[in-house]
Scaffold this motif. Structure first.
Motif: not given
Length: 456
Positions: A238-239, A247-250, A357-358, A365-368
């Protein structure tokens, strides 16, 4: 090495030793097994002396574990599931160092401070942990068992019963005589197959999940958990700067944990909905019987497919369908609220929009969770209506404010419904109408109790 076949009673013969170890005192005659193997091999002699000794040892250990596991475990071998899950991540699971753990702790602390500006819900105030994949397996297995056991038990019992009743007649005559009563063995085999598959699915999940609530369920319990190695792999390519990804996932993890901490009923209701689905599950017995007819008992892959389970669950109807719809609605409401709150809290991050968005595409679309449950029990847990739910929460906030929006989570009775997801803009009008009707009923009841009505 000698190419002579085994002779019954030779303590040093690998085939004789393998079957004695597998079956104990009731070991079948290896010569009978060899004749059956030769028949399946198209006439080519089966020479056990050519087998690798370590492979024989591994086969003995695995097969003996499968065939003679304690009945106390029930139809599904949960110890085998955990062992398989750990083996799935072995060799690709670096331990979490102190520096990585500090990065996670700092990200979650910052996330909570930013969330204070985006929601009125109090911080979860739970321990923060940074797990390796194996630690995630160990720490969440009991919760996965609680959620999947009712469904898996129904499938395991139906499949094992069908296989036990029909499979013996499909074995070669030599092998039938050698194996004797197959019912106990097949029960163990069925439970082991499910255990292996469930363990493998959870092991695969351990390589994908980013946090303790990434599946939508708080499988980490009362802990704020993140997996540094998975987060690093997720960010590769990812760029986006790694600290922004972290931080975003946190923010998402801390936001979900605020929901679960401030709404104790939420985790309980999610689990209850899965169990309600399980209670109404129906097994397509005719499909199982047809599958057994085409089963090759000497082909491990054929056996594995037979015990995949979900192919024998018909489309849900009635109460079971209603349970799935309730579950999907609740998951969508959780993810939609998290999306709205995190979008506000993440404004200081340059890459917030790209990350949003990601992540939403990944979930929709179908997560874990979808892959884990879908492959095991045919239960699709995608938050299909994530966008509708996000629009609904935004509409409520714009109309009534943030405090009103968050107070809805105080009780499941106040939660929006599928109708509200269908028409987010009409949510407040329906609530006002319901409030007016309730007030009118209260007034009528008050008058009745006070004698305000006079007989005509």
């Amino acid at each position: 090495m000698s190419n002579q076949g085994p002779t019954n009673g030779d303590d040093h013969d690998p085939m004789s030793e393998m079957f004695r170890r597998m079956f104990g005192g009731n070991a079948p005659d290896p010569e009978e097994i060899q004749r059956a193997m030769n028949q399946f091999g198209g006439g080519m002699p089966f020479d056990p002396s050519m087998m690798d000794p370590q492979m024989i040892q591994n086969m003995m250990q695995q097969f003996q574990f499968m065939m003679h596991s304690s009945d106390e475990e029930g139809p599904v071998k949960w110890d085998l599931a955990k062992q398989t899950a750990r083996q799935t991540v072995a060799g690709q699971d670096p331990s979490v160092g102190s520096f990585a753990a500090k990065e996670i702790s700092d990200a979650l602390r910052l996330a909570d401070s930013w969330l204070d500006q985006a929601t009125t819900l109090e911080p979860a105030n739970v321990p923060v942990v940074s797990w390796s994949r194996a630690e995630w397996v160990e720490s969440t297995m009991d919760n996965w068992r609680e959620m999947t056991e009712p469904v898996v038990l129904s499938l395991s019992e139906a499949l094992t019963r069908a296989v036990t009743e029909q499979l013996p007649g499909q074995l070669p005559e030599e092998l039938q005589g050698a194996m004797g009563n197959m019912e106990p063995m097949m029960k163990n085999l069925g439970g082991s197959m499910f255990g292996l598959q469930l363990g493998h699915a959870i092991g695969e999940l351990a390589q994908e999940v980013l946090s303790g609530t990434d599946t939508g369920f708080p499988v980490a319990g009362q802990r704020m958990a993140m997996l540094p190695v998975n987060i690093e792999e997720f960010g590769d390519g990812l760029d986006i700067e790694p600290d922004q990804v972290r931080i975003y996932l946190a923010l998402r993890e801390a936001a979900r944990m605020r929901l679960y901490a401030n709404s104790p009923w939420l985790a309980r209701d999610l689990t209850a909905m899965v169990q309600q689905y399980a209670a109404g599950i129906s097994i397509d017995v005719s499909a199982i019987e047809d599958a057994v007819q085409t089963l090759d008992p000497m082909d491990p892959e054929s056996m594995n497919q037979m015990f995949s389970g979900s192919m024998f669950i018909p489309e849900p109807e009635g109460a079971q369908k209603a349970a799935i719809e309730q579950l999907e609605t609740l998951l969508a409401l959780v993810e939609g609220w998290v999306d709205v709150v995190v979008t506000e809290a993440a404004k200081p991050l340059e890459s917030a929009d790209a990350m949003r968005e990601m992540i939403n595409r990944r979930r929709a679309s179908g997560g874990p969770a979808e892959h884990a449950f879908g492959s095991l029990v045919g239960l699709d847990l995608r938050p299909r209506r994530l966008n509708d739910a996000a629009e609904l929460w935004s509409t409520i906030e714009e109309s009534e404010g943030r405090e009103y929006r968050d107070a809805i989570w105080e009780s499941q009775l106040r939660l929006p419904t599928q109708e509200d997801l269908d028409d987010p803009q009409g949510y407040m009008k329906r609530r006002e109408s319901a409030a007016e009707q309730s007030a009118s009923l209260d007034e009528d009841l008050k008058k009745l109790l006070e004698g305000g009505y006079e007989d005509n």
